[in-house]
Each structure stands twice: as C-alpha cells, then as structure tokens.
Design a protein around this motif. Structure first.
Motif, PDB file in Angstrom:
ATOM      1  N   LEU A 268       0.998  -1.354  -0.043  1.00  0.00           N
ATOM      2  CA  LEU A 268       0.115  -0.095   0.068  1.00  0.00           C
ATOM      3  C   LEU A 268       0.945   1.275  -0.017  1.00  0.00           C
ATOM      4  O   LEU A 268       1.626   1.460   0.758  1.00  0.00           O
ATOM      5  CB  LEU A 268      -0.765  -0.063   1.253  1.00  0.00           C
ATOM      6  N   SER A 269       0.467   2.143  -0.996  1.00  0.00           N
ATOM      7  CA  SER A 269       1.351   3.306  -0.981  1.00  0.00           C
ATOM      8  C   SER A 269       0.364   4.748  -1.140  1.00  0.00           C
ATOM      9  O   SER A 269      -0.800   4.312  -1.284  1.00  0.00           O
ATOM     10  CB  SER A 269       2.154   3.308  -2.156  1.00  0.00           C
ATOM     11  N   TYR A 270       0.902   5.644  -1.162  1.00  0.00           N
ATOM     12  CA  TYR A 270       0.187   6.893  -1.423  1.00  0.00           C
ATOM     13  C   TYR A 270       1.028   7.880  -2.635  1.00  0.00           C
ATOM     14  O   TYR A 270       2.213   7.656  -2.481  1.00  0.00           O
ATOM     15  CB  TYR A 270      -0.040   7.855  -0.245  1.00  0.00           C
ATOM     16  N   CYS A 271       0.273   8.230  -3.418  1.00  0.00           N
ATOM     17  CA  CYS A 271       0.860   9.025  -4.546  1.00  0.00           C
ATOM     18  C   CYS A 271       1.161  10.363  -4.282  1.00  0.00           C
ATOM     19  O   CYS A 271       0.297  11.151  -3.794  1.00  0.00           O
ATOM     20  CB  CYS A 271      -0.207   8.882  -5.761  1.00  0.00           C
ATOM     21  N   THR A 272       2.605  10.722  -4.533  1.00  0.00           N
ATOM     22  CA  THR A 272       3.105  11.862  -4.566  1.00  0.00           C
ATOM     23  C   THR A 272       2.785  13.003  -5.376  1.00  0.00           C
ATOM     24  O   THR A 272       3.295  14.123  -5.458  1.00  0.00           O
ATOM     25  CB  THR A 272       4.538  11.760  -4.068  1.00  0.00           C
ATOM     26  N   ASN A 273       1.672  12.569  -6.474  1.00  0.00           N
ATOM     27  CA  ASN A 273       1.410  13.682  -7.317  1.00  0.00           C
ATOM     28  C   ASN A 273       0.410  14.778  -6.534  1.00  0.00           C
ATOM     29  O   ASN A 273       0.120  15.731  -7.074  1.00  0.00           O
ATOM     30  CB  ASN A 273       0.604  13.279  -8.490  1.00  0.00           C
TER      31      ASN A 273
ATOM     32  N   PRO B 232      -9.282 -11.214  -6.986  1.00  0.00           N
ATOM     33  CA  PRO B 232      -9.068 -12.590  -6.399  1.00  0.00           C
ATOM     34  C   PRO B 232      -7.455 -12.611  -5.887  1.00  0.00           C
ATOM     35  O   PRO B 232      -6.746 -11.988  -6.577  1.00  0.00           O
ATOM     36  CB  PRO B 232      -9.124 -13.622  -7.571  1.00  0.00           C
ATOM     37  N   GLY B 233      -7.349 -13.655  -5.113  1.00  0.00           N
ATOM     38  CA  GLY B 233      -5.670 -13.645  -4.891  1.00  0.00           C
ATOM     39  C   GLY B 233      -5.182 -12.500  -4.290  1.00  0.00           C
ATOM     40  O   GLY B 233      -5.697 -11.377  -3.696  1.00  0.00           O
ATOM     41  N   PRO B 234      -3.695 -12.727  -4.068  1.00  0.00           N
ATOM     42  CA  PRO B 234      -3.139 -11.444  -3.454  1.00  0.00           C
ATOM     43  C   PRO B 234      -3.253 -10.140  -4.321  1.00  0.00           C
ATOM     44  O   PRO B 234      -3.368 -10.232  -5.543  1.00  0.00           O
ATOM     45  CB  PRO B 234      -1.673 -11.981  -3.834  1.00  0.00           C
TER      46      PRO B 234
ATOM     47  N   LEU C  38      -9.446  -1.589   5.146  1.00  0.00           N
ATOM     48  CA  LEU C  38     -10.137  -2.190   4.166  1.00  0.00           C
ATOM     49  C   LEU C  38      -9.590  -3.587   3.497  1.00  0.00           C
ATOM     50  O   LEU C  38     -10.018  -4.579   3.159  1.00  0.00           O
ATOM     51  CB  LEU C  38     -10.668  -1.227   2.911  1.00  0.00           C
ATOM     52  N   ILE C  39      -8.275  -3.478   3.343  1.00  0.00           N
ATOM     53  CA  ILE C  39      -7.448  -4.299   2.917  1.00  0.00           C
ATOM     54  C   ILE C  39      -7.464  -5.682   3.977  1.00  0.00           C
ATOM     55  O   ILE C  39      -7.491  -6.662   3.588  1.00  0.00           O
ATOM     56  CB  ILE C  39      -5.861  -4.077   2.593  1.00  0.00           C
ATOM     57  N   ASP C  40      -7.159  -5.363   5.173  1.00  0.00           N
ATOM     58  CA  ASP C  40      -7.190  -6.115   6.435  1.00  0.00           C
ATOM     59  C   ASP C  40      -8.569  -6.972   6.399  1.00  0.00           C
ATOM     60  O   ASP C  40      -8.567  -8.220   6.495  1.00  0.00           O
ATOM     61  CB  ASP C  40      -6.820  -5.369   7.537  1.00  0.00           C
ATOM     62  N   ASP C  41      -9.717  -6.314   6.294  1.00  0.00           N
ATOM     63  CA  ASP C  41     -11.114  -6.891   6.283  1.00  0.00           C
ATOM     64  C   ASP C  41     -11.271  -7.794   5.141  1.00  0.00           C
ATOM     65  O   ASP C  41     -11.843  -9.106   5.156  1.00  0.00           O
ATOM     66  CB  ASP C  41     -12.109  -5.827   6.083  1.00  0.00           C
ATOM     67  N   ARG C  42     -10.892  -7.547   3.968  1.00  0.00           N
ATOM     68  CA  ARG C  42     -10.813  -8.574   2.803  1.00  0.00           C
ATOM     69  C   ARG C  42      -9.884  -9.810   3.175  1.00  0.00           C
ATOM     70  O   ARG C  42     -10.525 -10.881   2.977  1.00  0.00           O
ATOM     71  CB  ARG C  42     -10.125  -7.610   1.600  1.00  0.00           C
ATOM     72  N   GLU C  43      -8.843  -9.425   3.681  1.00  0.00           N
ATOM     73  CA  GLU C  43      -8.068 -10.822   3.728  1.00  0.00           C
ATOM     74  C   GLU C  43      -8.582 -11.705   5.059  1.00  0.00           C
ATOM     75  O   GLU C  43      -8.420 -12.801   4.998  1.00  0.00           O
ATOM     76  CB  GLU C  43      -6.681 -10.393   4.385  1.00  0.00           C
ATOM     77  N   VAL C  44      -9.380 -11.216   5.938  1.00  0.00           N
ATOM     78  CA  VAL C  44     -10.139 -11.694   7.136  1.00  0.00           C
ATOM     79  C   VAL C  44     -11.096 -12.454   6.655  1.00  0.00           C
ATOM     80  O   VAL C  44     -11.459 -13.744   6.841  1.00  0.00           O
ATOM     81  CB  VAL C  44     -10.408 -10.725   8.244  1.00  0.00           C
ATOM     82  N   SER C  45     -12.054 -11.899   5.526  1.00  0.00           N
ATOM     83  CA  SER C  45     -13.047 -12.506   5.146  1.00  0.00           C
ATOM     84  C   SER C  45     -12.618 -13.876   4.076  1.00  0.00           C
ATOM     85  O   SER C  45     -13.543 -14.647   3.741  1.00  0.00           O
ATOM     86  CB  SER C  45     -14.106 -11.352   4.413  1.00  0.00           C
TER      87      SER C  45
END
Length: 361
Positions: A2-7, A317-319, A354-361
């Motif tokens: 996960l990154s944030y965009c420096t633009n 799907p997947g990673p 949100l990413i963590d919730d996805r991985e738990v579910s």
C-alpha cells in the motif's frame, strides 16, 4: 504494498522531491507508526530523464528513501509535467501515447523505478489511457499501439538487464480514448499483455457507473491483469438539482471534473462539472470525477463512492497488486486540510483496514 501517490505535492525537481519526502512522506509514516511507508512517486518528465541518466543522483535518492523508512514499488507516470499549474484540465493527457515523448518519459520512469526496487523486485507504472478521445484518428490508433508495444519491449530488456520486472498499467478514464474498463479490455489484447495490464482506478470506475464485481469478473475473462489499483473515490449525488449549490463548491478551475448522469436511456456525459449544470438534465444521479479522500464521510447530498473501492478490493482474487491511494485534490477541496500529512495518514489507515477486512473474510 500500500502506497500513497506523491502527485498531491507540486515538486518537479529533485530538491523539491527530497523536500516532500522530509516534509510529508516521513511525517505520514510516523503518524501511522509504520516502520516502512510505501510512496508511489510522481516524477515530472525532466526529472525522470535526469535521474535515469545520473546514477549518482539516483543512488542518493534511494539512500534518502531508505533513511526515511520509505519504499517505492510503483510510479505514477500519467501526468507528464505541470500537474500543479493554475489550469491543467486537458493538458494532463498530453503528450499522448501517439508521441515519442510519451514513450521516452515512460521508459525513463522505468529506469528510475528499477534502480529503486529491491533486488529481484517487481514494480508497476500507471499511465494514461492513450490520450483524450478527440481528435483521434486511425493513424493515432496505430501509433499508440506501436509505442505501447515498444514500451513493452523496453521493459523486457530492462528486466533482462536488472532482474527487476516492471509492468505498465493503463488507466481508463472518462472522456479518454479508453473511457471505461470495457474499452480497455477491447483494446489491450492487441498489445504485449505480459508487460502491459490495467490500472483500476476506483474513482474512474465509479464515475462510469460500472458494477465493481462484474468489472473484476470481466477483466479476468478478458485475460488482462490488474497490475495496479488506485484507491480513490468520486462524488455521488442522487439529486443534482437539489444539490446544485453544494456541487458548485467542487467546480474548481485547475483539474478536469468529468460528470456522468445515469438516466433511463443510459449514461449521459459531460466533460467538466462547470458545464454539467447546463448540459445535463439532472433528473438522474450524477457521478463526478473529483478525487475526494477515501475515508471522507458525509450526511449531505454530496457523498464519496468509497463503497466502489471496498467492492473492488473484495472482488479481486488472490494477492492484491500494488495499491496506491491517489487523492491529488487535497489543495483544491472546498475546505483544504490544515494538516496534509494527517489527512494522508488517515486515508492510508482507512484503506489498510479495508485490505485487512478483505483478507480476514
């Protein structure tokens, strides 16, 4: 990662980029309490060319990133330069993929990213969806395809030389030659899809009114990879006529804010919010291309499309591929934040949940 965009930051030279790392990126990492923070660098064309040709300057940049606990796995090579000029609008789509300038810029960015990746690492570069839809000719079509395939060959040679695999992520956007994901899925199979895939920007997807889960299924069926997700949110207004005064607060002069209205006869289109009040009937819901913070909540008539981001992350799907939070509009919001680093940190923390919730579910 996960990154944030420096633009979101206006720097276009090396001193400015180094300053934004010190003044924004490192404070964001500290606010999150993270050992390492992902940053999706935006480098203007002149700086990308300079760094690609100057190993010493590139090495110094990598040392600075390492010293500040920052990691680069993706670049945003959509804007070419001048992204914070007083008026950007259609110029963000120039030069198009019909030109050698776009090809050269992209390959310079790839050289820079390869030097910033860990040994054997993989990375992504997001890019524009060929160009604005007009003027566009058959000659433009052929030239864009040739240049994208030249970029793919350049990325292949770069991988052989460095051991670092970088893929190009074409980002559909309303009003462009590749307006929707469906447009991109029809166009990209004629390219080298080993090195070229999709950047799925969830603001742009929301503006098109496409169903997120159906879109992800169509991508998989089309044999094109999602190389990068840009975590972003658009504006949604159920009753544009009633919300006109509130919407007008977002009609700022720097960036293009495409509008789509869902009507009984299909999707109606307008290329910029200030014109939409006169050009669209306003009897159906609107989606507006204005990247608002993904964690923003509103009880008013203008709301963020954060649910589209959540649904995309769930459906993939997947990673996950590279995920980059891209809210470049902080400084042109109706009420800009007093602490930009805190705002970016809050967005990243929300997206990580949100990413963590996805991985738990």
């Amino acid at each position: 990662m996960l990154s944030y965009c420096t633009n979101v930051h206006p720097a276009e030279d090396l001193d400015g980029v180094r300053a934004q790392l010190a003044e924004h990126a490192e404070p964001v990492r500290e606010a999150l309490g993270a050992d390492v923070l992902g940053v999706g660098l935006w480098l203007a064309a002149d700086l990308a060319e300079r760094l690609a040709a100057d190993p010493a300057a590139l090495g110094a940049l990598r040392s600075e990133l390492d010293g500040r606990g920052l990691a680069v796995r993706t670049l945003n090579a959509f804007p070419h330069r001048g992204f914070h000029q007083p008026v950007v609008k259609h110029r963000v789509y120039e030069p198009s993929w019909t030109t050698p300038e776009r090809l050269r810029y992209t390959l310079h960015c790839a050289d820079v990213l390869a030097a910033l990746l860990p040994e054997g690492g993989r990375g992504s570069i997001s890019t524009l969806p060929l160009g604005w839809r007009t003027p566009w000719t058959g000659h433009d079509e052929d030239a864009a395809r040739r240049n994208l395939n030249r970029a793919a060959r350049g990325l292949s040679r770069l991988a052989e030389r460095t051991g670092r695999r970088i893929r190009l992520a074409v980002e559909p956007e309303p009003g462009c030659r590749l307006d929707t994901v469906a447009d991109a899925l029809a166009w990209l199979p004629g390219c080298d899809t080993d090195h070229i895939g999709l950047c799925l920007d969830t603001c742009h997807l929301a503006v098109s009114f496409a169903d997120p889960a159906e879109t992800v299924r169509a991508i998989a069926a089309g044999g094109v990879d999602v190389v990068k997700v840009q975590a972003s949110a658009a504006l949604h207004v159920e009753d544009p006529a009633a919300a006109r005064a509130e919407l007008a607060r977002y009609a700022e002069p720097r960036y293009l804010h495409q509008v789509r209205e869902r009507g009984p006869d299909g999707i109606r289109r307008c290329d910029d919010l200030p014109r939409a009040f006169d050009e669209l009937p306003g009897d159906g819901p609107w989606r507006v291309h204005f990247h608002v913070p993904v964690h923003w909540r509103s009880d008013g008539p203008v709301r963020p499309t954060t649910g589209v981001l959540r649904d995309v992350l769930t459906a993939l799907p997947g990673p996950l591929p590279d995920v980059e939070v891209e809210t470049y509009t902080w400084t042109v919001l109706p009420e800009p934040p007093t602490d930009l680093a805190a705002g970016i940190a809050a967005e990243l923390a929300f997206t990580q949940r949100l990413i963590d919730d996805r991985e738990v579910s």
